[in-house]
Design a protein around this motif. Structure first.
Motif, mmCIF file in Angstrom:
data_model
loop_
_atom_site.group_PDB
_atom_site.id
_atom_site.type_symbol
_atom_site.label_atom_id
_atom_site.label_comp_id
_atom_site.label_asym_id
_atom_site.label_seq_id
_atom_site.Cartn_x
_atom_site.Cartn_y
_atom_site.Cartn_z
ATOM 1 N N ARG A 112 0.792 -1.113 -0.267
ATOM 2 C CA ARG A 112 -0.176 -0.002 -0.106
ATOM 3 C C ARG A 112 0.610 0.908 -0.408
ATOM 4 N N PHE A 113 2.080 1.519 0.834
ATOM 5 C CA PHE A 113 3.190 2.126 0.434
ATOM 6 C C PHE A 113 4.082 2.223 -0.431
ATOM 7 N N ASN A 114 4.053 1.988 -1.390
ATOM 8 C CA ASN A 114 4.732 0.879 -2.565
ATOM 9 C C ASN A 114 3.977 2.510 -3.654
ATOM 10 N N PRO A 115 5.162 3.529 -3.463
ATOM 11 C CA PRO A 115 4.261 4.993 -4.232
ATOM 12 C C PRO A 115 4.082 4.395 -6.162
ATOM 13 N N ALA A 116 4.467 3.339 -6.637
ATOM 14 C CA ALA A 116 3.423 3.098 -7.668
ATOM 15 C C ALA A 116 2.085 3.270 -7.191
ATOM 16 N N ILE A 117 1.631 2.220 -6.922
ATOM 17 C CA ILE A 117 0.942 2.127 -6.130
ATOM 18 C C ILE A 117 -0.087 3.090 -5.782
ATOM 19 N N GLN A 118 0.494 4.558 -4.773
ATOM 20 C CA GLN A 118 -0.073 5.506 -4.780
ATOM 21 C C GLN A 118 -0.556 6.109 -5.699
ATOM 22 N N ARG A 210 -6.920 -2.260 -17.001
ATOM 23 C CA ARG A 210 -8.038 -2.920 -17.941
ATOM 24 C C ARG A 210 -9.168 -1.458 -17.805
ATOM 25 N N GLN A 211 -9.067 -0.139 -17.848
ATOM 26 C CA GLN A 211 -10.423 0.674 -17.788
ATOM 27 C C GLN A 211 -10.247 0.383 -19.355
ATOM 28 N N SER A 212 -12.240 0.940 -19.082
ATOM 29 C CA SER A 212 -12.573 1.019 -20.712
ATOM 30 C C SER A 212 -12.202 2.241 -22.086
ATOM 31 N N ASP A 213 -11.305 3.089 -21.011
ATOM 32 C CA ASP A 213 -10.753 4.085 -21.676
ATOM 33 C C ASP A 213 -9.217 4.503 -21.294
ATOM 34 N N CYS A 214 -8.940 3.706 -20.722
ATOM 35 C CA CYS A 214 -7.359 3.179 -20.543
ATOM 36 C C CYS A 214 -6.672 1.703 -19.884
ATOM 37 N N THR A 215 -5.434 2.195 -20.442
ATOM 38 C CA THR A 215 -5.530 0.707 -19.417
ATOM 39 C C THR A 215 -3.548 1.102 -18.473
ATOM 40 N N TYR A 216 -3.369 0.778 -17.395
ATOM 41 C CA TYR A 216 -2.320 0.808 -16.380
ATOM 42 C C TYR A 216 -1.350 0.052 -16.314
ATOM 43 N N ILE A 217 -0.442 0.252 -16.733
ATOM 44 C CA ILE A 217 0.475 -0.963 -16.346
ATOM 45 C C ILE A 217 1.915 -0.476 -15.180
ATOM 46 N N VAL A 218 1.652 -1.450 -13.953
ATOM 47 C CA VAL A 218 2.638 -0.776 -12.621
ATOM 48 C C VAL A 218 3.055 -2.245 -12.617
ATOM 49 N N ASP A 219 4.399 -1.584 -12.295
ATOM 50 C CA ASP A 219 5.907 -2.369 -11.969
ATOM 51 C C ASP A 219 5.661 -1.946 -10.662
ATOM 52 N N LEU A 220 6.021 -2.891 -9.743
ATOM 53 C CA LEU A 220 6.162 -2.757 -7.986
ATOM 54 C C LEU A 220 7.671 -3.185 -8.048
ATOM 55 N N LYS A 227 0.244 5.094 -18.208
ATOM 56 C CA LYS A 227 -0.950 4.975 -18.654
ATOM 57 C C LYS A 227 -0.785 4.662 -20.083
ATOM 58 N N ASN A 228 -2.048 4.158 -20.937
ATOM 59 C CA ASN A 228 -1.893 3.631 -22.193
ATOM 60 C C ASN A 228 -2.536 4.034 -22.689
ATOM 61 N N TYR A 229 -3.774 4.926 -23.527
ATOM 62 C CA TYR A 229 -4.810 4.798 -23.938
ATOM 63 C C TYR A 229 -4.486 5.623 -25.214
ATOM 64 N N SER A 239 3.712 8.100 -18.884
ATOM 65 C CA SER A 239 4.784 7.751 -17.683
ATOM 66 C C SER A 239 4.171 8.868 -17.063
ATOM 67 N N LEU A 240 3.378 7.949 -16.219
ATOM 68 C CA LEU A 240 2.958 8.883 -15.298
ATOM 69 C C LEU A 240 4.363 8.641 -13.607
ATOM 70 N N PHE A 241 3.653 10.232 -13.002
ATOM 71 C CA PHE A 241 5.337 10.746 -12.234
ATOM 72 C C PHE A 241 5.003 9.393 -10.806
ATOM 73 N N VAL A 242 6.451 9.484 -10.496
ATOM 74 C CA VAL A 242 6.226 8.029 -9.069
ATOM 75 C C VAL A 242 7.393 8.509 -8.753
ATOM 76 N N GLU A 243 7.517 9.080 -7.335
ATOM 77 C CA GLU A 243 8.402 9.555 -6.638
ATOM 78 C C GLU A 243 9.026 8.911 -5.940
ATOM 79 N N LYS A 244 9.840 8.096 -6.163
ATOM 80 C CA LYS A 244 10.813 6.828 -6.343
ATOM 81 C C LYS A 244 10.626 6.639 -4.399
ATOM 82 N N SER A 245 10.861 5.701 -3.598
ATOM 83 C CA SER A 245 11.310 5.887 -2.637
ATOM 84 C C SER A 245 11.391 4.283 -2.137
#
Length: 276
Positions: A112-118, A210-220, A227-229, A239-245
């Motif tokens: 839950r505290f993985n920045p990619a999940i946030q 997989r959403q009706s308008d886009c697909t998110y691919i997350v590497d934890l 985000k693919n659209y 590539s969505l902003f992820v503050e890695k930590s």
């Protein structure tokens, strides 16, 4: 942080957490009656004297899963009234679910505290989600002694409920087990597929939404969220902003707040028991 914690259990999980205690200047003592180690910071007995002066800011229960409830009761019965962190899964039996009634318990569901999940949760639109795929595989030499469900499956089960806010009740599911590999499907208005394995040669922690308008691919592992659209007839990968930590360090930072953010994990534990 000028803090002091007591750790119950002294194994590999303990070493992961104490690495960050040491990094952030958090003093820690440990208790484990089953370890024949001599250390200066070892506590030999859990009793009322230990907690009478509010000496410990937090208690971390990092023992084997089957010992969690016993250790939790021992700490509370000795008079400790502060915050307790219990590594996942917090309990393995329905009769121990009173742990979740304790509003000063935080369960260690670190993803839950993985920045990619946030980042994913910030952008996710649950009204448009069609299905989610989870894959979590370990190399063959990795072993915690726990079952596949308890060790790695619980993370993705929890993320499913955390991301979708679904109820665990009346969910239809199908599960197939083959050696140390498990396939799980959930049939709902948001369907989900899971693969967990300790039989593979490659470590993998991925989510596809997989959403009706886009697909998110997350590497934890790499903490990447893409985000693919479609735009003007062309596929765009953003590539969505992820503050890695460090997810564990983020988890600690939450726990050491005056009032930690809640980690409602009753649904994930309810469902874990259903499929076990």
């Amino acid at each position: 942080m000028n803090k002091k914690v007591l750790v119950l259990g002294f194994g590999n999980v303990c070493k992961i957490h104490t690495k960050y205690f040491d990094k952030n200047g958090i003093e820690w003592d440990w208790y484990d009656p089953y370890k024949a180690l001599k250390e200066s910071n070892r506590i030999l007995q859990i009793n009322k004297t230990l907690f009478k002066n509010n000496y410990y800011d937090r208690v971390f229960i990092l023992s084997t899963e089957s010992s969690h409830y016993k250790n939790y009761k021992q700490v509370r019965d000795a008079g400790y009234k502060g915050w307790i962190f219990i590594e996942k899964p917090a309990v393995l039996k329905k009769e121990h679910f009173d742990i979740f009634d304790d509003d000063r318990v935080v369960c260690g569901l670190v993803e839950r505290f993985n920045p990619a999940i946030q980042a994913l949760k910030q952008h996710l639109d649950t009204d448009k989600v069609i299905n989610i795929d989870f894959s979590r595989c370990c190399v063959q030499t990795e072993s915690s002694g726990s079952s596949v469900l308890q060790d790695i499956g619980i993370h993705d089960i929890d993320l499913f409920f955390y991301l979708t806010q679904k109820s665990c009740f009346n969910l239809k599911f199908d599960i197939v087990k083959n050696n140390n590999t498990i396939f799980l499907t959930i049939d709902s208005d948001i369907s989900a597929r899971f693969i967990w394995s300790k039989d593979t040669f490659f470590k993998e922690r991925k989510i596809i939404v997989r959403q009706s308008d886009c697909t998110y691919i997350v590497d934890l592992q790499d903490q990447v969220c893409i985000k693919n659209y479609s735009m003007h007839g062309k596929i765009v990968s953003e590539s969505l902003f992820v503050e890695k930590s460090s997810s564990i360090e983020n988890e600690h930072n939450n726990l050491f707040l005056e009032t930690p953010k809640p980690v409602d994990c009753k649904s994930s534990h309810e469902f874990l028991l259903r499929i076990s």
